[in-house]
Scaffold this motif. Structure first.
Motif, short mmCIF file in Angstrom:
data_model
loop_
_atom_site.label_atom_id
_atom_site.label_comp_id
_atom_site.label_asym_id
_atom_site.label_seq_id
_atom_site.Cartn_x
_atom_site.Cartn_y
_atom_site.Cartn_z
N ASP A 5 0.82 -1.21 0.00
CA ASP A 5 0.00 0.00 0.00
C ASP A 5 0.86 1.26 0.00
O ASP A 5 0.45 2.30 -0.51
N ILE A 6 2.03 1.17 0.58
CA ILE A 6 2.92 2.34 0.64
C ILE A 6 3.53 2.63 -0.72
O ILE A 6 3.60 3.78 -1.17
N VAL A 7 3.95 1.58 -1.43
CA VAL A 7 4.65 1.79 -2.70
C VAL A 7 3.71 1.83 -3.89
O VAL A 7 4.13 2.18 -5.01
N HIS A 8 2.43 1.49 -3.70
CA HIS A 8 1.49 1.43 -4.83
C HIS A 8 1.44 2.72 -5.65
O HIS A 8 1.38 2.67 -6.88
N PRO A 9 1.47 3.92 -5.02
CA PRO A 9 1.43 5.15 -5.83
C PRO A 9 2.61 5.29 -6.79
O PRO A 9 2.54 6.07 -7.74
N PHE A 10 3.69 4.55 -6.53
CA PHE A 10 4.88 4.67 -7.39
C PHE A 10 4.92 3.59 -8.47
O PHE A 10 5.89 3.50 -9.21
N LEU A 11 3.84 2.80 -8.56
CA LEU A 11 3.81 1.70 -9.52
C LEU A 11 4.00 2.19 -10.96
O LEU A 11 4.69 1.54 -11.75
N LYS A 12 3.40 3.34 -11.29
CA LYS A 12 3.49 3.82 -12.67
C LYS A 12 4.94 4.13 -13.07
O LYS A 12 5.33 3.95 -14.23
N PHE A 13 5.75 4.57 -12.10
CA PHE A 13 7.16 4.84 -12.41
C PHE A 13 7.93 3.54 -12.61
O PHE A 13 8.80 3.45 -13.47
N TYR A 14 7.60 2.55 -11.80
CA TYR A 14 8.23 1.24 -11.94
C TYR A 14 7.89 0.63 -13.29
O TYR A 14 8.77 0.11 -14.00
N THR A 15 6.61 0.72 -13.68
CA THR A 15 6.18 0.15 -14.96
C THR A 15 6.87 0.83 -16.13
O THR A 15 7.24 0.19 -17.12
N ALA A 16 7.04 2.15 -16.05
CA ALA A 16 7.62 2.90 -17.16
C ALA A 16 9.14 2.81 -17.22
O ALA A 16 9.75 3.23 -18.20
N ALA A 17 9.75 2.25 -16.19
CA ALA A 17 11.22 2.18 -16.15
C ALA A 17 11.75 1.18 -17.16
O ALA A 17 11.04 0.26 -17.59
N PRO A 18 13.02 1.33 -17.58
CA PRO A 18 13.63 0.34 -18.48
C PRO A 18 13.59 -1.06 -17.86
O PRO A 18 13.54 -1.21 -16.64
N GLN A 19 13.65 -2.07 -18.71
CA GLN A 19 13.54 -3.44 -18.23
C GLN A 19 14.62 -3.79 -17.22
O GLN A 19 14.37 -4.51 -16.24
#
Length: 497
Positions: A5-19
């Motif tokens: 729940d703490i890191v969920h708001p940052f998921l979009k940055f993780y998804t957009a990051a290079p592989q």
């Protein structure tokens, strides 16, 4: 406090990051203990699920959870304050079902009209977990879940669904669930990305045409997934291609297919089972987290988890349906959300109780099938097909205040999004929404957003999320079957609740 729940708001940055970033960060994060990732509530839910094999205990516990939910709603939610007299007559948990009948049915329009009336006065803003729904229905809506509880609950039940499917810790899962793959639309861009946290090999859901299938199959050959998680409408094109272009080494490796979010047609299940030669399991749930059901490898019906929420079927007059074989609307009372307890919530989905015996999950309510989920496609300018559920998966915030919405398409690459609302969307909101849809379709669809005063129903009284005026049979053979199947089903069902 669960890390998820703490890191969920940052998921979009993780998804957009290079592989390479996803691979390194995700691999490290995946090593975190379950309790740390999902919190203590996850273990509580998992323990409850583990005891559901005892029908007598499960029935008692379900009554306790129902009564606790209703008591909390009456004592703390303004919309239900008038039911305190009915609560005073309750002696014990065995009276919970009788108390539930005193609650009015709750439709999406009422909830949207004044959502604050349905929020508990004892749960502060710090406990609110905002969510949006409307991915496969025509009523977009903002709602609130309980932070540090609702997502932990979902993780627990989804983990059990994986256990039922035979998913092991070493399995890589092929995911076709509406995820856009960054860079997939660029020349030479990868059509896949890998998430080591969930062990998901995400394939782009925005490139479902034959010319892209070899790239999908190459990724499957390289990563060797053994399980598939998918929207049915996203997996069917791949299954059709694999049927025409057999890849036995890849297909034989798949030991289970799990389908989510959309209504599923029999021909789709038959096709997927034929191509992959494995059990096809079905999941029914929604963003509201009110009820949840799954099918089993040995039984394709939907079994509702009794400790997740209370499920009812009602007729067009709101009367309870008890007998098998009678079509009714699924009405849900969700447990474990003190922020916005949804009581007798009308889902808009249709089902009928099953008459067949239930030896595999005694005490679980069972329906033969679930109707009412639309699965249709929009056509991009380059003739790619994108599932309407893929677009809806974004839960665009700009539509949260709309009463209803409907896409209409007459030409590839262009569509109109009709928004029924008392107020006009601002130019900035329309531009952001159009840009979001353009990005979600990998630059394939321009959308004009218009406000309308009304959105017409179908002849059977339903609201359609997409009016598709193109002949999809020229783009994907199965699409025409989808539409015909929906029309036939509407005619059989008669007027819905």
């Amino acid at each position: 406090m669960p890390i998820e729940d703490i890191v969920h708001p940052f998921l979009k940055f993780y998804t957009a990051a290079p592989q390479w970033v996803k691979s390194s960060v995700g691999q490290l994060y995946s090593l975190a203990p379950t309790r740390l990732r999902y919190g203590a509530k996850y273990e509580e839910f998992a323990a409850e699920i583990g005891r559901c094999g005892d029908p007598a205990w499960t029935a008692r516990r379900a009554d306790e959870k129902l009564l606790a939910t209703l008591r909390w709603a009456i004592e703390t939610v303004p919309a239900y304050a008038g039911l305190k007299g009915a609560l005073a007559e309750v002696r014990d948990a065995a009276d919970a079902t009788r108390l539930l009948a005193a609650f009015p049915l709750l439709d999406k329009e009422s909830l949207k009209a004044d959502s604050t009336r349905y929020l508990s006065t004892r749960m502060g803003p710090e406990t609110h977990l905002m969510a949006f729904t409307g991915g496969s229905t025509s009523v977009p809506m903002k709602l609130y879940l309980e932070k540090y509880v609702s997502r932990s609950k979902d993780f627990a039940y989804n983990s059990m669904f994986d256990t039922v499917a035979g998913v092991g810790r070493g399995d890589i899962i092929l995911a076709l669930r509406g995820r856009s793959v960054p860079g997939a639309g660029k020349p030479g861009g990868a059509l896949w990305m890998y998430d080591p946290i969930k062990r998901y090999l995400h394939l782009s859901s925005d490139h479902l045409e034959a010319q892209y299938m070899p790239g999908y199959v190459a990724a499957m050959a390289s990563w060797k997934p053994t399980v598939i998680h998918a929207f049915p409408s996203a997996l069917v094109p791949l299954a059709h291609w694999l049927k025409a272009n057999p890849a036995p080494g890849i297909c034989a490796r798949i030991k289970a297919v799990q389908l989510f979010s959309e209504n599923v047609y029999d021909y789709q299940v038959d096709l997927i089972r034929e191509v992959f030669g494995c059990p096809v399991l079905l999941d029914y749930g929604h963003s509201e987290r009110a009820v949840k059901a799954i099918s089993l490898p040995e039984d394709g019906r939907y079994f509702f988890w009794p400790l997740y929420g209370k499920v009812e079927l009602v007729d067009s007059a709101g009367r309870a349906i008890e007998e098998p074989g009678v079509l009714g609307e699924i009405v849900a009372t969700g447990f474990d959300n003190r922020v916005m307890p949804l009581i007798r919530y009308r889902t808009g989905d249709l089902a009928m109780w099953s008459a067949a015996p239930n030896p595999l999950r005694p005490g679980f309510p069972v329906v033969d099938r679930i109707e009412g989920r639309l699965q249709e496609f929009l056509v991009c300018r380059d003739h790619r097909l994108v599932s309407i559920c893929t677009i809806g998966a974004a839960h665009f915030e700009q539509l949260a205040s709309a009463d209803r919405m409907q896409f209409e398409q007459s030409a590839p690459g262009r569509a109109t999004l009709k928004v029924m609302s008392d107020t006009e969307l601002t130019a900035r909101a329309r531009a952001a929404l159009a840009a979001g849809i353009l990005a979600k379709t990998q630059g394939g669809l321009d959308v004009e957003i218009v406000r309308v005063d009304a959105i017409a129903r179908t002849g059977s009284g339903k609201h359609k999320l997409l009016i598709q005026r193109l002949d999809l049979s020229g783009y994907l053979g199965a699409a025409g079957i989808d539409q015909a199947g929906q029309d036939d089903r509407d005619d059989r069902a008669g007027p819905p609740p």
